[in-house]
Design a protein around this motif. Structure first.
Motif, mmCIF file in Angstrom:
data_model
loop_
_atom_site.group_PDB
_atom_site.id
_atom_site.type_symbol
_atom_site.label_atom_id
_atom_site.label_comp_id
_atom_site.label_asym_id
_atom_site.label_seq_id
_atom_site.Cartn_x
_atom_site.Cartn_y
_atom_site.Cartn_z
ATOM 1 N N GLY A 166 -13.273 6.041 4.642
ATOM 2 C CA GLY A 166 -13.862 5.166 6.083
ATOM 3 C C GLY A 166 -14.703 4.437 5.807
ATOM 4 O O GLY A 166 -15.339 3.646 6.902
ATOM 5 N N GLY A 167 -15.236 4.148 4.491
ATOM 6 C CA GLY A 167 -16.303 3.258 4.336
ATOM 7 C C GLY A 167 -17.655 3.972 4.573
ATOM 8 O O GLY A 167 -17.707 5.030 4.160
ATOM 9 N N SER B 251 -14.007 -1.740 6.736
ATOM 10 C CA SER B 251 -14.656 -2.059 5.417
ATOM 11 C C SER B 251 -13.758 -3.158 4.667
ATOM 12 O O SER B 251 -13.810 -3.503 3.584
ATOM 13 C CB SER B 251 -14.794 -0.929 4.381
ATOM 14 N N SER B 252 -12.685 -3.602 5.481
ATOM 15 C CA SER B 252 -11.475 -4.625 4.690
ATOM 16 C C SER B 252 -12.383 -5.746 4.089
ATOM 17 O O SER B 252 -12.053 -6.230 2.874
ATOM 18 C CB SER B 252 -10.518 -4.961 5.589
ATOM 19 N N GLU C 201 -8.299 0.127 -6.056
ATOM 20 C CA GLU C 201 -9.349 -0.580 -5.465
ATOM 21 C C GLU C 201 -10.520 -0.328 -5.686
ATOM 22 O O GLU C 201 -10.933 0.648 -5.927
ATOM 23 C CB GLU C 201 -9.110 -1.090 -3.873
ATOM 24 N N LEU C 202 -11.516 -1.510 -5.483
ATOM 25 C CA LEU C 202 -13.062 -1.501 -5.777
ATOM 26 C C LEU C 202 -13.384 -0.845 -4.178
ATOM 27 O O LEU C 202 -13.030 -1.724 -3.436
ATOM 28 C CB LEU C 202 -13.562 -2.705 -6.193
ATOM 29 N N LEU C 203 -14.179 -0.015 -4.131
ATOM 30 C CA LEU C 203 -14.757 0.475 -2.805
ATOM 31 C C LEU C 203 -16.314 -0.067 -2.643
ATOM 32 O O LEU C 203 -16.528 -0.254 -1.369
ATOM 33 C CB LEU C 203 -14.754 2.159 -3.036
ATOM 34 N N PRO D 126 -11.708 6.125 11.531
ATOM 35 C CA PRO D 126 -12.015 5.058 10.696
ATOM 36 C C PRO D 126 -10.709 4.112 11.012
ATOM 37 O O PRO D 126 -9.632 4.345 11.297
ATOM 38 C CB PRO D 126 -11.867 5.585 9.143
ATOM 39 N N LYS D 127 -11.043 2.906 10.807
ATOM 40 C CA LYS D 127 -10.157 1.720 10.987
ATOM 41 C C LYS D 127 -10.083 0.900 9.713
ATOM 42 O O LYS D 127 -11.250 0.839 8.921
ATOM 43 C CB LYS D 127 -10.629 0.615 11.995
#
Length: 634
Positions: free
Chosen positions: A369-370, A598-599, A293-295, A593-594
Motif C-alpha cells: 500500500g505504499g 504510489s504508482s 518491481e522496484l518499491l 490502498p489504491k
C-alpha cells in the motif's frame, strides 16, 4: 574530585553563523549560537581552541559532493572570500547557493554522519575557520599523566585503528599508563560531546591505586566482549549459524546472483509453514527469490518486490551496497538485529538476511500500500476556510475565505496516529528507540493497516541509558537531539507530534515562515520563544495533543511522564477510541490502498534505475577485502 578538575575534551560544533574573523571575536560570539546558547564563556573558549585557520586559493574545491569518511568530518566557517555551492543533479551541475564571510558549511554531513551533499568551491582567494570532530583524548603509544572518568558522552577505544571497546558515562580510561608507567595501549576517541573528570598521576596513585584489581576486572576480556556484543548483538550468533545459499533471479536480462545466507532462515522460508522431514531439510538448502518491481529507495538502499519460488510467497527485499553501508555499519547491524527479534502487528518484521560480493540484503514483510506520505499526497487538498473579519459583523457564508492546505480528516489521522502509538509503546517497552519517525517510514499493508519500517536509525538502549548520536530528519528531530546533550526514546514522542501535525495540515510545523534551510528549522525547534501556528480548522483536542507532544522539555512531554503511553491513549483526542480493537486488527482501516497511491512514484523509480548497473564498476580487491572483514558476521 572537584568540578575544577573537569576538562571539556570536545563539543560537536553545529549551526555556526559568524560575521567575525578574529579568534577573540569568534569565541565571544559562540554564546549567541544554536548549540552554544547555554554554554559559559569558558566552555566557548575551549571550543574555539579546537579550531584553526585554513587559507583557500581561488578555484580550490573545499568539499566534494559524495565525499565520506575523513573527508566529511570537518566544519567550515568563512573567514574571508567567497565560495559557490554546487549540486550534481542527473549528471548536471547546478549552482544552488553562495557562501561569504560569516557563513557556515559542512554541518549537515557531521550531524547526519553522511556523505557530503554538495560541492563547495572558492571563487576568490579566501580563508576559513575549521573544526574537526572526533578528537583523540589519548593516543596509542603516547605518554600521559592523567586518568579519566567520563561524566557525559561516548567514546570509542581503538587499537591499530580497529574499535575494540566503547566507553559511556561513568566508564574510565588511562589507568594502565599511570599504574605501569608505560605508553598508552590504545587510542580513545570522542564520538559525541564528551566531558571527563581527570586526576593527575600523584593523586591517582594515592587515591585509586589500591583499587587496581577492581579496575582490571572492568577491563577484562569477558566484560569488554559482553559490551561489544550488546553493540552488535547478532555478531556471534551469525557465526554459529550454518550457512546456506540464497539465489536472486533478476528479470529482464536473465541473471542469477548467489548469496551467502543462514540455514535456519532458508529452511523456515522454504517450508512455508508446512512440516518438513529431515531428508527434505538436507535437500532444501537453497532459497530462490525472483525479483519484481522496484518499491522504493533511500540514501543507501533500495527495496524491491520478490517472490519465493517454491512457495509463491511475496516479500520486500532491501538491498544495501556494502560500499555505502561501510559508512555506518553499526546502524546496519542494529537494524538487522532489531527487526529480526521484534514481533508486533504494527512493526515491520525481517525474515532473513544474506549477502553477496557487493551487497547486503534483508527480507521483510511486503507492504503493497505504499507509505503514509503516499496517503497524505492523495488526501491533501486546498480548502477555503472562513476567516473572522474584525472590521465587520460578517459571519457564516458572508465571511471572507482564505485558501489553505488541509491534510487528512481527523478521523482518518486518528487511526494512523493510534497505530503508531501502539508500535512505539511496544518498542519502548523493549528498550528500543526508533529515532526516525516520519510519514515515509510508516508503511501501509494491503488491507490499509500500518507498520513502522526502516529501522536503520533504531537503537537498543539500556534502562535509564542515553545516547548522543545525532540522527533523524531535519524538521522532525527533537530539541534534545539537536542540542547534543543525550536523549532516550523521548525523541520518538516529539517526532509523533511533528508527524501528527504534518498529516493534519500537509505541512511541517517548523518551516513556516517558509524556509529551505535545515539549520534554520532546527534553530526554531530548540527556541522556546518560537511559536507553532495551528490552522483554524484543527480541533482544540488535536492542538492540545500536538502541543503536549511538542513540549521542548523531555521530562514534561506527554508519553514521558509516569503514565507513559497510557497518557497519550487517554487524551481527549482519542475519546471513545477502541484501542483493543485496533491492537487486535479488528478495526476497519478508514482507507483502503489504491493502485494509484504510489504508482507515479514507482514509475519514476523504475525509469531512473532502468539502466543502473547491478555491481560497482571499480571495486578494488582491497575494498572488497575490507567489506568482507566488516560484514563477515552479517
Amino acid at each position: 574530585m572537584t568540578a575544577s578538575g573537569s576538562v571539556l575534551l570536545l563539543i560537536w560544533l553545529i549551526g555556526i553563523q559568524l560575521t567575525l574573523c578574529s579568534r577573540h571575536e569568534l569565541q565571544s560570539s559562540l554564546v549567541n549560537l544554536l548549540l552554544f546558547s547555554r554554554l559559559d564563556r569558558g566552555t566557548a573558549q575551549r571550543i574555539v581552541a579546537h579550531m584553526y585557520m585554513l587559507p583557500v586559493t581561488a578555484g580550490e574545491i573545499l568539499i566534494q559532493q559524495g565525499d565520506s569518511g575523513d573527508a566529511a568530518t570537518k566544519l567550515f566557517v568563512v573567514r574571508s572570500g567567497k565560495f559557490e555551492v554546487l549540486e550534481r543533479r542527473k549528471d548536471v551541475m547546478f549552482k544552488v547557493n553562495t557562501k561569504e564571510r560569516g557563513d557556515v558549511f559542512g554541518e549537515i554531513s557531521l550531524m547526519y554522519d553522511c556523505p557530503r551533499s554538495a560541492t563547495v568551491a572558492a571563487t576568490t582567494d579566501a580563508s576559513v575557520w575549521v573544526l574537526e570532530p572526533g578528537c583523540d583524548v589519548i593516543v596509542e603509544g603516547g605518554l600521559g599523566d592523567k586518568f579519566y572518568v567520563i561524566k557525559e558522552g561516548e567514546a570509542q577505544v581503538l587499537q591499530g585503528g580497529k574499535e575494540v571497546n566503547r566507553l559511556f558515562r561513568s566508564d574510565f580510561f588511562g589507568e594502565q599508563a599511570l599504574l605501569q608507567d608505560e605508553p598508552r595501549r590504545a587510542t580513545v576517541r570522542a564520538i559525541t560531546p564528551l566531558v571527563c573528570l581527570t586526576l593527575d598521576r600523584r593523586t591517582f596513585v594515592a587515591v585509586l591505586g589500591p583499587l587496581q584489581d577492581i579496575m582490571a576486572k572492568e577491563k577484562s576480556p569477558e566484560v569488554v566482549n559482553q559490551r561489544m556484543a550488546k553493540l552488535k548483538p547478532q555478531g556471534s550468533a551469525a557465526h554459529r549459524r550454518p550457512g546456506a545459499e540464497v539465489l536472486i533471479k533478476f528479470t529482464g536480462p536473465q541473471r542469477i546472483i548467489v548469496c551467502d545466507g543462514h540455514m535456519d532462515e532458508v529452511v523456515e522460508l522454504r517450508r512455508g509453514g508446512a512440516k518438513m522431514t529431515d531428508d527434505q531439510r538436507d535437500v532444501d538448502k537453497k532459497l530462490v527469490l525472483v525479483e519484481g518491481e522496484l518499491l522504493g529507495e533511500g540514501a543507501f538502499s533500495r527495496v524491491c518486490r520478490v517472490t519465493e519460488e517454491s512457495t509463491g510467497r511475496v516479500f520486500a527485499l532491501k538491498r544495501m551496497a556494502k560500499s555505502a553501508a561501510l559508512q555506518c555499519p553499526d546502524h546496519v547491524f542494529c537494524e538487522q538485529h532489531i527487526t529480526r527479534n521484534i514481533a508486533h502487528p504494527f512493526c515491520l518484521r525481517q525474515y532473513a538476511s544474506f549477502k553477496d560480493n557487493f551487497h547486503l540484503y534483508m527480507l521483510f514483510d511486503l507492504m503493497p500500500g505504499g507509505d503514509l506520505m503516499d496517503v497524505l499526497v492523495a488526501e491533501a487538498k486546498v480548502i477555503k476556510y472562513p476567516i473572522a473579519d474584525k472590521n465587520s459583523l460578517r459571519k457564516g457564508c458572508l465571511a471572507p475565505k482564505m485558501k489553505m492546505w488541509q491534510g487528512m480528516e481527523e478521523h482518518m489521522s486518528r487511526f494512523y496516529v493510534a497505530s503508531i502509538v501502539l508500535a512505539l509503546e511496544y518498542l519502548h517497552d523493549n528498550g528500543i528507540a526508533f529515532r526516525d519517525l516520519k510519514p515515509e517510514n510508516v508503511l501501509i499493508d494491503g488491507q490499509g493497516y500500518v507498520k513502522l519500517g526502516d529501522f536503520g536509525f533504531a537503537k537498543q538502549m539500556d534502562a535509564g541509558g542515553r545516547t548522543y548520536t545525532f540522527c533523524g530528519t531535519p524538521g522532525y528531530v527533537a530539541p534534545e537531539n539537536v542540542l547534543g546533550r543525550g536523549y532516550n526514546h523521548s525523541v520518538d514522542w516529539w517526532t509523533l507530534g511533528v508527524l501528527m501535525y504534518v498529516v493534519l495540515t500537509a505541512r511541517q510545523p517548523f518551516t513556516s515562515p517558509k524556509t529551505q534551510d535545515p539549520m534554520e528549522v532546527m534553530r526554531r525547534i530548540v527556541d522556546d520563544r518560537w511559536p507553532i501556528k495551528y490552522p483554524p480548522y484543527m480541533s482544540d483536542e488535536a492542538r492540545d495533543l500536538i502541543s503536549k507532544l511538542l513540549e521542548r522539555k523531555p521530562v514534561k512531554r506527554i508519553g514521558m511522564m509516569q503514565g507513559r503511553a497510557r497518557d497519550i491513549k487517554a487524551h481527549p483526542w482519542f475519546a471513545g477510541f477502541d484501542w483493543d480493537a485496533l491492537a487486535a486488527r479488528r478495526m476497519d482501516p478508514p482507507r483502503k490502498p489504491k493502485e494509484t497511491d504510489s504508482s507515479k512514484r514507482k514509475a519514476e523509480l523504475a525509469e531512473a534505475h532502468r539502466a543502473e548497473p547491478r555491481e560497482p564498476a571499480n571495486a578494488s580487491p582491497q575494498e572488497m577485502a575490507e567489506w568482507d572483514r566488516v560484514f563477515k558476521d552479517f
